[in-house]
Design a protein around this motif. Sequence first.
Motif, short mmCIF file in Angstrom:
data_model
loop_
_atom_site.label_atom_id
_atom_site.label_comp_id
_atom_site.label_asym_id
_atom_site.label_seq_id
_atom_site.Cartn_x
_atom_site.Cartn_y
_atom_site.Cartn_z
N PRO A 1 0.82 -1.23 0.00
CA PRO A 1 0.00 0.00 0.00
C PRO A 1 0.84 1.27 0.00
O PRO A 1 0.43 2.29 -0.56
N VAL A 2 2.03 1.23 0.63
CA VAL A 2 2.91 2.40 0.61
C VAL A 2 3.32 2.73 -0.82
O VAL A 2 3.25 3.89 -1.26
N VAL A 3 3.77 1.71 -1.56
CA VAL A 3 4.20 1.94 -2.95
C VAL A 3 3.01 2.34 -3.82
O VAL A 3 3.13 3.22 -4.69
N GLU A 4 1.86 1.73 -3.59
CA GLU A 4 0.67 2.10 -4.36
C GLU A 4 0.31 3.58 -4.14
O GLU A 4 -0.09 4.27 -5.08
N LYS A 5 0.45 4.05 -2.91
CA LYS A 5 0.15 5.46 -2.62
C LYS A 5 1.12 6.39 -3.35
O LYS A 5 0.72 7.44 -3.88
N LEU A 6 2.39 6.01 -3.41
CA LEU A 6 3.37 6.82 -4.11
C LEU A 6 3.10 6.85 -5.62
O LEU A 6 3.24 7.89 -6.27
N CYS B 1 11.88 -3.79 -0.21
CA CYS B 1 11.47 -2.51 -0.79
C CYS B 1 12.24 -2.22 -2.08
O CYS B 1 11.66 -1.78 -3.08
N SER B 2 13.54 -2.50 -2.08
CA SER B 2 14.36 -2.27 -3.28
C SER B 2 13.87 -3.11 -4.45
O SER B 2 13.81 -2.63 -5.59
N LEU C 1 3.73 7.26 8.17
CA LEU C 1 4.58 6.66 9.19
C LEU C 1 4.15 5.21 9.40
O LEU C 1 2.99 4.93 9.69
N ILE C 2 5.10 4.29 9.20
CA ILE C 2 4.86 2.86 9.42
C ILE C 2 5.74 2.39 10.58
O ILE C 2 6.94 2.68 10.60
N ILE C 3 5.16 1.69 11.54
CA ILE C 3 5.94 1.08 12.62
C ILE C 3 5.75 -0.43 12.53
O ILE C 3 4.66 -0.94 12.77
N ASP C 4 6.81 -1.10 12.16
CA ASP C 4 6.79 -2.56 12.05
C ASP C 4 7.09 -3.18 13.41
O ASP C 4 7.90 -2.65 14.17
#
Length: 361
Positions: free
Chosen positions: A4-9, A48-49, A118-121
């Motif tokens: 979802p983070v990449v989709e938002k970007l 992520c890479s 902000l993501i906290i794993d």
Amino acid sequence: FLLPVVEKLIAYNQETIKQQDRPVLSKDIQVVILSPSKNLSRQTYRVCSRLLSPLDYNMRCFLWGDAKMKDDVETFKRCTRGGGNILISHPEALKERLEYCKDNKGCSITFDKKHFTLIIDEADVVLRTKTRKLAELLVQLPEATSIGLYGATCTSSPETFDFIHEKMGDVVHLEEQDVKWDDNFDDRDLANGELPTPKTLVSAEMLQKICPRDGTKRCVMIRDAVNTQLNLSNRFMWVKADDRLSILVHLIKQHATKKHFIFFNTVESLAYVGAILEHMGDGAAGVLMGFNIYQVHGELKEHQKVSRFQNFIDDDHGVLLCTDSTIAFGIDIRNVDYVIHYDLPLQPRIYIHRVGRTARM
């Protein structure tokens, strides 16, 4: 949480193209991902890479806390403007680097205040063990437009709910009757047909009732789920204390071609068993010949932990002796067949994290 983070970007870049006829060109940081350990940060960075490499818009991710502070900052300074920056770190390292940039001219680190996530794993671990560092760090970060808390035992941690109340909104626990599930895929051709509609967790009527749309209330809905994988087989043995070591050796030999995690509560217990197992593998004893024994614990230097950990990953069949602080939380190693608790976990949440090292997707 990276998807979802990449989709938002991607959506952010596409919207910018519509409005300005070009993608995002910025050195601002759009996403910060915090982990409780360097190991987990490295793992997140690798994934992520790989996610970003085939995509357009020149989106990048950075790992802070694995190299020297100056090297981390210089790497970020040299990057060109692009379609989004994801910064991966742990609270202490990120706090130190932001303070370093604040005190040094020519070192400007800026955040995209309109699109900041902000993501906290392993959030309950971070909130419980990094409380002061996290609080000091959050003062230096902009107010997030999106916050994500992830972890297998988040909903059993009071620290999680304290953070949600302070930063996100009121907690709403969903009861069984509030939830609708659509899990019947038996008659669907998922390979060739259309993908099923995502699950509807809460009906529109219930959602309006517990969290009105008039803006008077912010809600975070939580439903506790099964904590262990359905394909995980949990077994236990009643043994005398004096027989534990011999039974451990028997279990390792019985599954000689498999990979094992063996957990200990203390470094002393790990070192004692590790020394005996390694002695059993040398030419004099020969009981465990051909078995590679790896020891990873908090008293090792960082490069030693990384090297042994990677050797275990690359090994077809090995035995990793570890403590909870170094391995248990979030580390993803494929093809681990057995998790053995040589020392019983002290808390239920620790058990959940330990057994989560196997039966992975």
